[in-house]
Design an enzyme around this catalytic site. Structure first.
Site, PDB file in Angstrom:
ATOM      1  N   SER A  43       0.837  -1.196   0.000  1.00  0.00           N
ATOM      2  CA  SER A  43       0.000   0.000   0.000  1.00  0.00           C
ATOM      3  C   SER A  43       0.876   1.252   0.000  1.00  0.00           C
ATOM      4  CB  SER A  43      -0.971  -0.051   1.181  1.00  0.00           C
ATOM      5  OG  SER A  43      -2.033   0.844   1.000  1.00  0.00           O
ATOM      6  N   ASP A 161      -5.585  -3.709  -2.323  1.00  0.00           N
ATOM      7  CA  ASP A 161      -4.569  -3.451  -1.311  1.00  0.00           C
ATOM      8  C   ASP A 161      -4.139  -4.743  -0.607  1.00  0.00           C
ATOM      9  OD1 ASP A 161      -3.317  -2.652   1.190  1.00  0.00           O
ATOM     10  OD2 ASP A 161      -4.231  -0.694   0.933  1.00  0.00           O
TER      11      ASP A 161
END
Length: 297
Positions: A43, A161
């Site tokens: 991320s 993510d």
């Protein structure tokens, strides 16, 4: 005395705006002449990791972050709201912004340092390590928070993510060849808390948001914390940094707190500097001062 120089890797964790603390950590490492030779990120850790692997210094990364967070107009430039069933942010502008910094056609093989980023394939529910193809594509995938960003299609993969499964990818850095791993976790770890007693580690407290949002994200943070602790027990880093990022610096809405987040990264790296120096085969400052005192007697 051994001439062995360990391969130092850094594992940068996800955490949205809180991940700006990574720049502060890298600033201290640069100052001390410590330059990790490989990078694993999830991320926001993947975003910072991509810039670092492309050769940007911490000073250059700070300048880019200032440009992106200095005003409402700049934030609008990189966020394209698109209400749909798959996400409220389409992600194309963020893709373009990242591409401006590292190059649209830049591939992993073009980077100055080996880089891997973590995403999750929604089709299979499995972790995916991205380390080939275009870097900008992988960045867009690793930051695609479910329900916020639209998932990214790469071949047969439906990617979001990677923080759900592997938010601080120490294992990825080890498998890349790191002898020493410095890990940076910017999200709260609730392992010190005891039910029924005042929490040692408080939940995130974003301002000016609905209570439902706070509760939802606290649940996500609890699950992420538990998964991260399990991973770190299985794959312990040599040095684990947990920057003291303020609890009101929110994952999604805290990008206006760049300097505060960076300062937390600097503080964490400074506090653990002797441990970092020892891990990479350098003489810790405390040991050096003891030696000097002994020689002076």
């Amino acid at each position: 005395m051994s001439d062995f120089a360990p391969v130092v890797g850094i594992a940068l964790g996800g955490g949205g705006a809180r991940g700006l603390a990574h720049i502060g950590v890298l600033k201290v490492l640069e100052r001390e002449g410590i330059f990790p030779r490989l990078v694993a990120g999830t991320s926001m850790g993947g975003v910072i990791g991509a810039m670092y692997a492309a050769g940007l210094s911490s000073e250059q990364m700070e300048a880019e972050a200032v440009k992106a967070t200095s005003g409402r107009a700049d934030m609008i430039r990189v966020v394209d709201v698109n209400l749909s069933q798959t996400g409220i942010v389409r992600g194309a502008r963020i893709y373009d912004y990242i591409a401006e910094i590292i190059g649209l056609e830049t591939k992993f093989s073009d980077l100055r340092r080996p880089l891997s980023m973590v995403a999750v394939d929604l089709n299979t529910g499995r972790e995916v390590v991205l380390n080939s193809g275009r870097v900008a594509d992988a960045v867009r995938a690793t930051i695609s928070v479910p329900g916020v960003f639209k998932p990214v299609e790469i071949g047969p993969l439906h990617l979001v993510d990677g923080g759900m499964l592997n938010n601080v990818p120490v294992d990825v850095a080890r498998k890349m060849g790191a002898d020493v791993v410095i890990a940076v976790d910017v999200l709260p770890s609730f392992t010190q808390n005891v039910p029924g007693e005042p929490p040692v580690v408080a939940p995130l407290r974003p301002k000016r948001v609905l209570r439902a949002y706070r509760d939802l994200w606290h649940v996500v943070m609890i699950m992420t914390s538990a998964a991260t602790e399990a991973r770190l027990q299985q794959w312990p880093p040599d040095v684990l940094l947990r920057p003291p990022v303020a609890s009101d610096i929110d994952v999604l809405l805290g990008f206006n707190r760049l300097q505060d987040a960076m300062a937390a990264g600097v503080a964490a790296a400074e506090a653990a500097l002797d441990q970092i120096l020892a891990a990479v085969g350098r003489t810790p400052r405390a040991s050096a001062s003891v030696t000097i005192d002994n020689n002076s007697q």
